[in-house]
Design a protein around this motif. Structure first.
Motif, PDB file in Angstrom:
ATOM      1  N   TYR A 241     -18.779 -31.295  -3.995  1.00  0.00           N
ATOM      2  CA  TYR A 241     -18.537 -32.241  -2.888  1.00  0.00           C
ATOM      3  C   TYR A 241     -19.577 -32.054  -1.782  1.00  0.00           C
ATOM      4  CZ  TYR A 241     -13.747 -33.015  -4.728  1.00  0.00           C
ATOM      5  OH  TYR A 241     -12.661 -33.321  -5.496  1.00  0.00           O
TER       6      TYR A 241
ATOM      7  N   ARG B 163     -16.742 -38.246  -2.821  1.00  0.00           N
ATOM      8  CA  ARG B 163     -15.853 -37.382  -3.612  1.00  0.00           C
ATOM      9  C   ARG B 163     -15.241 -38.118  -4.788  1.00  0.00           C
ATOM     10  NH1 ARG B 163     -12.954 -32.971   0.124  1.00  0.00           N
ATOM     11  NH2 ARG B 163     -14.770 -32.453   1.351  1.00  0.00           N
ATOM     12  N   THR B 164     -15.001 -39.397  -4.600  1.00  0.00           N
ATOM     13  CA  THR B 164     -14.374 -40.175  -5.687  1.00  0.00           C
ATOM     14  C   THR B 164     -15.301 -40.223  -6.893  1.00  0.00           C
ATOM     15  OG1 THR B 164     -13.469 -41.498  -3.908  1.00  0.00           O
ATOM     16  CG2 THR B 164     -13.168 -42.349  -6.110  1.00  0.00           C
TER      17      THR B 164
ATOM     18  N   ASP C  86     -15.157 -36.933  -8.725  1.00  0.00           N
ATOM     19  CA  ASP C  86     -13.939 -36.787  -9.542  1.00  0.00           C
ATOM     20  C   ASP C  86     -14.029 -37.609 -10.816  1.00  0.00           C
ATOM     21  OD1 ASP C  86     -11.645 -36.637  -6.703  1.00  0.00           O
ATOM     22  OD2 ASP C  86     -12.832 -35.106  -7.699  1.00  0.00           O
TER      23      ASP C  86
END
Lengths: 251, 372
Positions: free
Chosen positions: A62, A68-69, A72
């Motif tokens: 991060y 961040r999405t 992920d």
């Protein structure tokens, strides 16, 4: 990057139980993978005599990739393609450790060369993409003696009465070094004036005895886990401790 | 912006989309408003705000301990008369209403004349604003206090759901002042309820750390239970958050439910399947134990109160696009005013702050004065 990965793939292509290490074309320009490799390069493998693979925590990425999405989502697709293995080590309830699949194989060859149980684990249990596995499901894949052997090696850890969580050997040494290094770095940031310190200053300090994993590695961890905030100044990046970081120090 | 207008003129962009894009752009440029400033005259923390849906002109505010006030955006600096005493009680002043320990207020959807308020005295009141009189008072739960209420914006019948520490959510019909049904099996004392803006039957509830989705027609058990780990067979101990759930908000199309909890997490759930979406907003500081209110604009932006900041997030990527600093203490409620593309926020520092992009400076030239 793709060359580096195809070389070991070519060597090991004879083994039947091996998961795919070849990276599909859709992920060849994956920012997350590049970030994982660059953080993994700083990991001191020799310090642990090659017995621990290069472990990267997801929240360290991060710090390098802004969204961040996206991190992920790319992690999920890398995991489903068998490029990485994800473990929950018990440091935090939410933090996950990531190891590249080829690094897992290399350390398996160093720690337990030619062991069939380990090969079975890497070939059948890891590709399921789970963090924990129930006893009943495990016993359908491996026998009870093999499960005991895996626990003894450190590949399985008893989580509660009915579930095992997946792990890698010598994870305990890693966790010990990681938490100590984290606390040291946070304490140094808190000690600075206004509870902040320039990243350049922190990297310049000789901290190899207490921060075994490397100051740069721990900085990625501390910023990515929101224990410290980072902002840019004219003299470089400044790290400032956050409320969560203060809580970690008090524990 | 000019390019978007050009595209709309050519028919490449729909007017609705242009409005959403413009609204999103404005969300990043919000500043403290210079023109519309409500005088700091609330005697307690602002617990609840609401903007009327009809014109966007009136802002309803509930402040601790017992005051409800209505502010007019067209006359923002109008003075509130000081309270007058009649015997032991304080008489309500112009624009001010009195409800003991008020917690939550809401405009009647589609009206500027009626408001509903609920408080810790256990009563839900419906007020006629013009006459400043209570039309209807209900005590839905026998001994307990009410923490929050919400009236369905999509329903033709005036249904109000009430959150209280006792188990069960009574659904009141304001026409009769009675509760025709009560949602059972809420898994603990309910802290927040929210109706869907598009579907008249869907309601979401938050009890401690579990978020449940209900169909009002089936009050015996919830439709969906939101599980953090997204497992197909959630265990009885599975929760939606690792701490208390402070706030629930449906997206404007009713397809996403956003929950905000004291574990510093914002989670987005799909209302059809109950699956947690992978949008990661990072760690958002939230330690307030009361229910807070977040806001959504007409586009893809979300305004979340966090300590004394208001964080602006993008709904699709979870990126933090802006940070509004102006409050001196914890922010409790944030409301978006789509009529004027403004944001209203209130908090523990007893201020209601208006945020807008349009800040006009009064220019007074000598020539203009001479000609007058």
């Amino acid at each position: 990057m793709s060359k580096r990965h195809h070389e070991p793939g070519a060597e090991n292509s004879n083994e039947a139980d091996e998961p795919l290490i070849k990276i599909p074309k859709s992920l060849s320009s994956c920012k997350t993978l590049e970030a994982l490799i660059s953080i993994g390069k700083d990991f001191p493998i020799l310090r642990f005599s090659n017995k621990i693979p290069a472990v990267v925590m997801i929240h360290q990425v991060y710090d390098l990739v802004p969204s961040r999405t996206i991190v992920d989502r790319e992690m999920n697709s890398l995991r489903s393609n068998g490029v990485i293995c994800v473990f929950q080590l018990g440091i935090d309830l939410q933090s996950r450790a990531v190891i590249l699949a080829e690094d897992m194989l290399k350390t398996a060859n160093v720690c337990y060369p030619g062991n069939k149980t380990v090969a079975k684990y890497l070939g059948k249990i890891i590709p399921l993409g789970l963090i924990e596995i129930e006893k009943t499901r495990l016993e359908s894949i491996v026998s009870k003696t093999e499960a005991k052997e895996l626990m003894h090696f450190g590949y399985l850890v008893l989580k509660d009465a009915k579930t095992y969580s997946l792990s890698f050997p010598n994870a305990g040494n890693f966790i010990r070094a990681f938490t100590k290094g984290r606390k040291t770095v946070l304490a140094l940031i808190k000690k600075g004036k206004y509870n902040q310190v320039l990243e350049r200053e922190l990297l310049g300090r000789p901290l190899e005895k207490t921060v075994v994993l490397g100051t740069k590695y721990q900085i990625h961890d501390v910023v990515g886990a929101d224990l410290a905030q980072s902002f840019d100044t004219t003299s470089g990046r400044m790290l400032k401790i956050s409320q969560n970081g203060v809580k970690v120090l008090k524990k | 912006m000019i390019r978007d207008l050009h595209d709309q003129g050519l028919g490449l962009m729909s007017p609705g989309r242009l409005r959403r894009v413009a609204s999103d752009r404005l969300a990043v440029k919000l500043r403290l408003s210079r023109q519309t400033r409500f005088l700091r005259n609330h005697r307690g923390a602002i617990l609840s705000l609401d903007v009327d849906g009809l014109s966007g002109r009136f802002v309803l505010a509930a402040s601790s301990p017992s005051t409800i006030r209505i502010h007019d955006l067209q006359k923002p600096d109008s003075e509130i008369l000081p309270p007058q005493f009649h015997g032991n009680r304080i008489a309500p002043t112009a624009f001010e209403l009195f409800h003991e320990c008020v917690c939550c207020v809401q405009w009647y959807p589609g009206s500027v004349k009626i408001i509903t308020s609920s408080g810790k005295d256990g009563s839900l009141r419906m007020w006629d604003v013009c006459k400043r009189v209570v039309c209807c008072e209900v005590k839905p739960v026998r001994e307990n206090r009410l923490t929050q209420h919400h009236q369905s914006p999509a329903s033709k019948i005036p249904l109000v759901a009430v959150a209280s520490p006792s188990a069960g959510i009574p659904i009141l019909d304001l026409r009769f002042g009675k509760s025709p049904m009560r949602l059972k099996n809420t898994l603990g004392p309910v802290t927040y309820v929210q109706w869907s803006p598009t579907d008249e039957h869907t309601i979401a509830s938050a009890a401690e750390s579990v978020v449940l989705l209900w169909d009002v027609r089936v009050p015996s058990k919830p439709l969906l239970r939101m599980d953090m780990s997204n497992s197909r067979t959630p265990a009885t101990t599975s929760t939606s958050h690792m701490g208390l759930v402070n706030c629930l908000e449906f997206s404007l199309d009713g397809r996403t439910l956003i929950s905000y909890g004291t574990d510093n997490a914002i989670r987005m759930w799909d209302t059809q399947s109950g699956v947690l979406s992978d949008v990661n907003c990072g760690s958002v500081d939230n330690y307030v134990r009361v229910s807070v209110r977040m806001a959504l604009n007409r586009g893809r932006r979300m305004f979340v109160p966090s300590r004394h900041h208001i964080r602006v997030f993008d709904l699709d990527t979870g990126e933090r696009v802006h940070n509004l600093k102006g409050h001196m203490s914890d922010v409790y409620c944030v409301r978006y005013n789509p009529h004027f593309e403004m944001l209203h926020s209130g908090g523990r520092d007893r201020n209601i702050i208006n945020w807008t992009m349009q800040n006009y400076k009064k220019v007074c030239t000598k020539a203009a004065e001479d000609s007058d």
